[in-house]
Design an enzyme around this catalytic site. Structure first.
Site, mmCIF file in Angstrom:
data_model
loop_
_atom_site.group_PDB
_atom_site.id
_atom_site.type_symbol
_atom_site.label_atom_id
_atom_site.label_comp_id
_atom_site.label_asym_id
_atom_site.label_seq_id
_atom_site.Cartn_x
_atom_site.Cartn_y
_atom_site.Cartn_z
ATOM 1 N N HIS A 29 0.843 -1.329 -0.155
ATOM 2 C CA HIS A 29 0.016 -0.024 0.190
ATOM 3 C C HIS A 29 0.906 1.194 -0.070
ATOM 4 O O HIS A 29 0.564 2.165 -0.692
ATOM 5 C CB HIS A 29 -0.901 0.039 1.437
ATOM 6 N N GLU A 30 1.739 1.248 0.844
ATOM 7 C CA GLU A 30 2.733 2.354 1.104
ATOM 8 C C GLU A 30 3.480 2.476 -0.021
ATOM 9 O O GLU A 30 3.892 3.541 -0.670
ATOM 10 C CB GLU A 30 3.430 2.351 2.367
ATOM 11 N N HIS A 33 1.728 4.559 -2.849
ATOM 12 C CA HIS A 33 1.946 6.041 -2.751
ATOM 13 C C HIS A 33 3.576 6.546 -3.100
ATOM 14 O O HIS A 33 3.520 7.438 -3.744
ATOM 15 C CB HIS A 33 1.961 6.495 -1.064
ATOM 16 N N ASP A 118 -6.114 8.286 3.872
ATOM 17 C CA ASP A 118 -6.012 8.857 2.414
ATOM 18 C C ASP A 118 -7.353 9.490 2.193
ATOM 19 O O ASP A 118 -7.329 10.290 1.198
ATOM 20 C CB ASP A 118 -5.512 7.395 1.659
HETATM 21 ZN ZN LIG Z 1 -2.355 5.297 2.253
#
Ligand SMILES: [Zn+2]
Length: 182
Positions: A29-30, A33, A118
């Site tokens: 997930h990170e 980003h 987010d």
């Molecule tokens: Zn996030």
């Protein structure tokens, strides 16, 4: 007796497997980003991993257009992992059900319209792009929305006896009260 059984080697191995799945999902997930941020030429200072999802400390985005896509990148990765896990599950691959469930929760949770999730950043970027609005006004509005949403989570948690939601709401209220939203 039940307590003793709970610490059998099998359950310890299962807990470890879940921990690896959780850590891996949060990390991907990170990375989502970080990769989109890099594509936009923004640097990521560090990545803080929370049990329910990490928070990549991407440097302040004065550009709402960039923030919108950087914020959405993380939950998109979880949604993508859900699709892969769904097909894996259909094919009978072990642990796919767990990966599917965890990533679905992580995707939806991170899309909550509350800072520092987010979803809060997505809302801010949309507000900041409105004519006559700016980044500071959008942040202030978003913090207000965030606080009301957090109280809503607490209220729903108390009403339904869902302790997890009360903890989440309380945590978000605490983070928001510190006012260090970047
Ligand atoms: Zn996030």
């Amino acid at each position: 007796m039940g307590l003793i059984c709970a610490y059998s080697p099998e359950s310890a191995l299962l807990s470890l497997t879940y921990a690896v799945i959780l850590f891996g999902s949060v990390l991907l997930h990170e990375l989502g980003h970080a990769i989109v941020a890099r594509d936009f030429g923004c640097e990521t200072k560090d990545i803080t991993l929370y049990p329910f999802g990490g928070i990549a400390q991407v440097k302040l985005q004065a550009d709402p257009f960039k923030e919108f896509y950087i914020a959405l990148a993380g939950p998109t990765v979880n949604a993508f992992l859900c699709v892969i896990a769904f097909f894996g599950f259909a094919l009978g691959v072990p642990l796919m059900h767990e990966i599917l469930f965890l990533n679905a929760i992580m995707c939806l949770f991170n899309l909550l319209p509350s800072f520092p999730m987010d979803g809060g950043r997505v809302v801010r970027s949309i507000l900041a792009r409105r004519p006559g609005s700016d980044y500071e006004t959008a942040t202030a509005t978003c913090l207000k929305i965030s606080k009301w949403m957090s109280w809503l989570y607490v209220a729903i948690g108390v009403a339904t006896g869902w302790i997890g939601l009360v903890i989440v709401g309380g945590f978000l209220l605490f983070v928001n009260s510190r006012g260090s939203i970047r």
